[in-house]
Design a protein around this motif. Structure first.
Motif: not given
Ligand SMILES: O=C(CO)[C@H](O)[C@H](O)COP(=O)(O)O
Length: 223
Positions: A107, A104, A85, A87-88, A102
């Motif tokens: 995830e 999270l 995945d 990530a920010d 959105a």
């Protein structure tokens, strides 16, 4: 290199890392977002060499199915070797902020089940200190104002993400200006607020491997 080229490079690196380890019984956990989308498109070239995937969002499930990759309910899967995945934000301890898309909560659930969480990110996501990216918090709709008041008490400035409903039917508060000292404590403190489903800090369960796209190539960081 553009940001998209860096995302594509780390997605390819993740495919190169996991595909030799997959068997026809393997199920891969797949994240959400533009970097994860590159990963899905590249992984699809190897379909048939693994069993299928578990998706962290409806959007990801649709994309996987569009490639003809079987998508399984997490409850029907006994083992998940890898979760891949984006990530920010990430720090050098591989603690993350996620949830810009959105997704999270799902995830975090899939990451919790996986043996190895591989985070794929372009170099702009690596920060010294987490928190410049507003921390997403998924909230039960009726608790929105209560949770917002509690987040203000913790020193943050929560902003309601208007028009967004998560795959779980909840809303998102994005918390600006939060001082994130010891990330596992902040994660637990926010999750303790009644009405919070979960928050986008991945510190109790950080990534295991970070594939970071830089102009000098893909760097691998491990915990
Ligand atoms: O947490 C996420 C979605 O909820 C994404 O991983 C995060 O927003 C990064 O997205 P992108 O790969 O598009 O930069």
């Amino acid at each position: 290199m553009t940001q998209d080229q860096l995302k594509q490079a780390v997605a390819q690196a993740a495919v190169d890392l996991i595909v030799p380890q997959l068997t026809d019984r393997s199920v891969v956990g797949v994240g959400t977002g533009s970097t994860a989308n590159f990963f899905i498109d590249l992984l699809a070239k190897h379909k048939g060499f693994f069993d299928g995937a578990v998706a962290s969002s409806d959007a990801t499930a649709e994309r996987l199915k569009g490639h003809g990759i079987p998508v399984y309910d997490l409850n029907s899967v006994s083992e998940l070797e890898f979760y891949v995945d984006g990530a920010d934000e990430t720090n050098s301890h591989l603690e993350l902020i996620k949830g810009g898309g959105a997704a999270l909560t799902r995830e975090k659930i899939v990451a919790a089940v996986a043996h190895t969480f591989i985070c794929i990110a372009d170099g702009s996501k690596l920060v010294e200190r987490l928190g410049e990216f507003p921390l997403p918090v998924e909230v039960i709709p009726m608790a929105r104002s209560h949770v917002a008041r509690e987040l203000v008490r913790l020193g943050g400035d929560p902003v309601y993400r208007e028009g967004v409903v998560t795959d779980n039917g909840n809303v998102i508060l994005d918390v600006h200006n939060l001082m994130i000292g010891f990330a596992p404590d902040v994660e637990a403190q926010i999750n303790n607020i009644v009405g919070v489903v979960t928050n986008g800090l991945f510190a109790a369960r950080p990534a295991d491997i970070l594939l970071l796209g830089t102009k000098d190539g893909v760097q691998t960081l491990k915990r």
